[in-house]
Design a protein around this motif. Structure first.
Motif, short mmCIF file in Angstrom:
data_model
loop_
_atom_site.label_atom_id
_atom_site.label_comp_id
_atom_site.label_asym_id
_atom_site.label_seq_id
_atom_site.Cartn_x
_atom_site.Cartn_y
_atom_site.Cartn_z
N ALA A 15 0.83 -1.21 0.00
CA ALA A 15 0.00 0.00 0.00
C ALA A 15 0.87 1.26 0.00
O ALA A 15 0.57 2.23 -0.70
CB ALA A 15 -0.93 0.00 1.21
N MET A 16 1.96 1.24 0.74
CA MET A 16 2.86 2.38 0.80
C MET A 16 3.55 2.61 -0.55
O MET A 16 3.80 3.76 -0.93
CB MET A 16 3.89 2.20 1.92
N ARG A 17 3.85 1.54 -1.27
CA ARG A 17 4.45 1.68 -2.60
C ARG A 17 3.47 2.36 -3.56
O ARG A 17 3.87 3.08 -4.46
CB ARG A 17 4.86 0.32 -3.16
N SER A 18 2.17 2.13 -3.35
CA SER A 18 1.15 2.72 -4.22
C SER A 18 0.88 4.19 -3.90
O SER A 18 0.30 4.89 -4.72
CB SER A 18 -0.16 1.94 -4.08
N ASN A 19 1.26 4.64 -2.72
CA ASN A 19 0.97 6.00 -2.28
C ASN A 19 2.20 6.69 -1.70
O ASN A 19 2.22 7.06 -0.53
CB ASN A 19 -0.15 5.98 -1.23
N PRO A 20 3.24 6.88 -2.49
CA PRO A 20 4.45 7.51 -1.95
C PRO A 20 4.22 9.00 -1.68
O PRO A 20 3.37 9.64 -2.31
CB PRO A 20 5.47 7.33 -3.07
N THR A 21 5.00 9.53 -0.75
CA THR A 21 4.99 10.97 -0.54
C THR A 21 5.67 11.61 -1.75
O THR A 21 6.40 10.93 -2.48
CB THR A 21 5.77 11.36 0.73
N PRO A 22 5.47 12.90 -1.98
CA PRO A 22 6.16 13.55 -3.10
C PRO A 22 7.69 13.39 -3.02
O PRO A 22 8.33 13.15 -4.04
CB PRO A 22 5.73 15.01 -2.99
N ALA A 23 8.25 13.48 -1.82
CA ALA A 23 9.70 13.32 -1.67
C ALA A 23 10.13 11.89 -2.01
O ALA A 23 11.15 11.68 -2.68
CB ALA A 23 10.14 13.70 -0.26
N GLU A 24 9.38 10.91 -1.54
CA GLU A 24 9.71 9.51 -1.85
C GLU A 24 9.62 9.25 -3.35
O GLU A 24 10.49 8.58 -3.92
CB GLU A 24 8.78 8.55 -1.10
#
Length: 132
Positions: A15-24
């Motif tokens: 899920a985190m891979r699908s929704n990265p922060t702009p910096a990530e």
């Protein structure tokens, strides 16, 4: 580690891979597909009980990109970093603002860290692998 916790961590990482922060997302663009010095990085990867932002497993290097919320979790971050170091990883952290505002500086520091990390194929010891 029980199986349910491991499955939950894997789901969370996906899920985190699908929704990265702009910096990530910005840093991932520079690290993915072996773009930085030919080193393979993965993102939002599970190591033990933790999900790390980026890792070059062969080089034992973890990169964390911290948002504003990390200021409140310094104790947790220190414990987590200590465990990861105990597993043989070097951990470097950058603030979101650094990734966005000083991308070249961040990439330079990552390159330096990579040069200080173990090579995936170390040179043979004296005499090893040499034919007589």
């Amino acid at each position: 580690m029980d199986e349910d916790s491991e499955k939950k961590r894997l789901r969370n990482a996906k899920a985190m891979r699908s929704n990265p922060t702009p910096a990530e997302a910005r840093l991932w663009y520079k690290l993915r597909a072996k773009r930085l010095n030919g080193v393979k990085f993965t993102r939002q990867d599970v190591i033990g009980n933790y999900i790390v932002d980026f890792v070059a497993r062969e080089r034992r290097l973890i990169i964390e990109v911290d948002g504003d919320t990390h200021a409140a979790s310094a104790e947790y971050d220190a414990k987590r970093t200590a465990w990861l170091k105990g597993e043989g990883y070097q951990v470097i952290r950058f603030a979101n603002a650094d990734v966005i505002g000083n991308e070249e500086g961040v990439l330079t520091l990552i390159t330096v860290a990579l040069s200080n990390s173990p090579s995936p194929r170390p040179s043979p010891q004296r005499g090893e692998g040499e034919e007589e």
